[in-house]
Scaffold this motif. Structure first.
Motif, mmCIF file in Angstrom:
data_model
loop_
_atom_site.group_PDB
_atom_site.id
_atom_site.type_symbol
_atom_site.label_atom_id
_atom_site.label_comp_id
_atom_site.label_asym_id
_atom_site.label_seq_id
_atom_site.Cartn_x
_atom_site.Cartn_y
_atom_site.Cartn_z
ATOM 1 N N CYS A 17 0.841 -1.209 0.000
ATOM 2 C CA CYS A 17 0.000 0.000 0.000
ATOM 3 C C CYS A 17 0.870 1.251 0.000
ATOM 4 C CB CYS A 17 -0.915 0.022 1.216
ATOM 5 S SG CYS A 17 -1.824 1.574 1.339
ATOM 6 N N CYS A 20 -0.273 3.880 2.943
ATOM 7 C CA CYS A 20 0.299 3.554 4.266
ATOM 8 C C CYS A 20 1.726 4.086 4.334
ATOM 9 C CB CYS A 20 0.385 2.047 4.474
ATOM 10 S SG CYS A 20 -1.159 1.209 4.841
ATOM 11 N N CYS A 61 -4.730 2.407 -1.539
ATOM 12 C CA CYS A 61 -5.256 1.985 -0.228
ATOM 13 C C CYS A 61 -6.147 0.753 -0.384
ATOM 14 C CB CYS A 61 -6.052 3.137 0.374
ATOM 15 S SG CYS A 61 -6.969 2.678 1.849
ATOM 16 N N MET A 62 -5.938 -0.212 0.504
ATOM 17 C CA MET A 62 -6.717 -1.448 0.441
ATOM 18 C C MET A 62 -7.755 -1.518 1.548
ATOM 19 S SD MET A 62 -3.705 -3.974 -0.843
ATOM 20 C CE MET A 62 -2.322 -3.284 0.042
ATOM 21 N N CYS A 65 -5.762 0.224 6.455
ATOM 22 C CA CYS A 65 -5.228 1.433 7.069
ATOM 23 C C CYS A 65 -4.758 1.243 8.511
ATOM 24 C CB CYS A 65 -6.254 2.570 6.989
ATOM 25 S SG CYS A 65 -7.061 2.682 5.391
#
Ligand code: FES
Length: 102
Positions: A17, A20, A61-62, A65
């Protein structure tokens, strides 16, 4: 007819990500300034692009988070995602992801 396939040397693919990583302002590497993807590539001495033995791909972003960590998916075993804490030992991370040293 155009070519529809290209060869790649990737034996593993890992999704990291990028958001992140941005939130941590780096967080990895010798000075803690590199993103996880970049630090891992350097640590493993990977070549560029499809000539590398593994692909470390930065993605959006998956939705996990985590605080103080980076979401990583091993594309070979996507049933469980890894949350890699800031400054984590890269040998350990590589091992968890099945990325041997090149
Ligand atoms: S910011 Fe990385 S999973 Fe959402």
């Amino acid at each position: 007819m155009s070519k529809l396939r290209v060869h790649s040397n990737w034996e593993h693919t890992v999704l990291v990500c990028t958001k992140c990583s941005k939130k941590l302002d780096g967080g990895f590497g010798p000075k803690g300034k590199q993103s996880l993807a970049k630090a891992l590539r350097k640590h493993l001495g990977l070549k560029k692009g499809r000539k590398a033995e593994a692909g470390i791909v930065e993605v959006k972003c998956m939705g996990v988070c985590p605080r103080g960590a980076v979401t990583v998916i091993d594309a070979g075993g996507p049933g469980e995602w890894l949350l890699v804490p800031k400054g984590a030992d890269l040998d350990g991370v590589a091992e968890e992801l099945g990325l041997g040293r090149g």
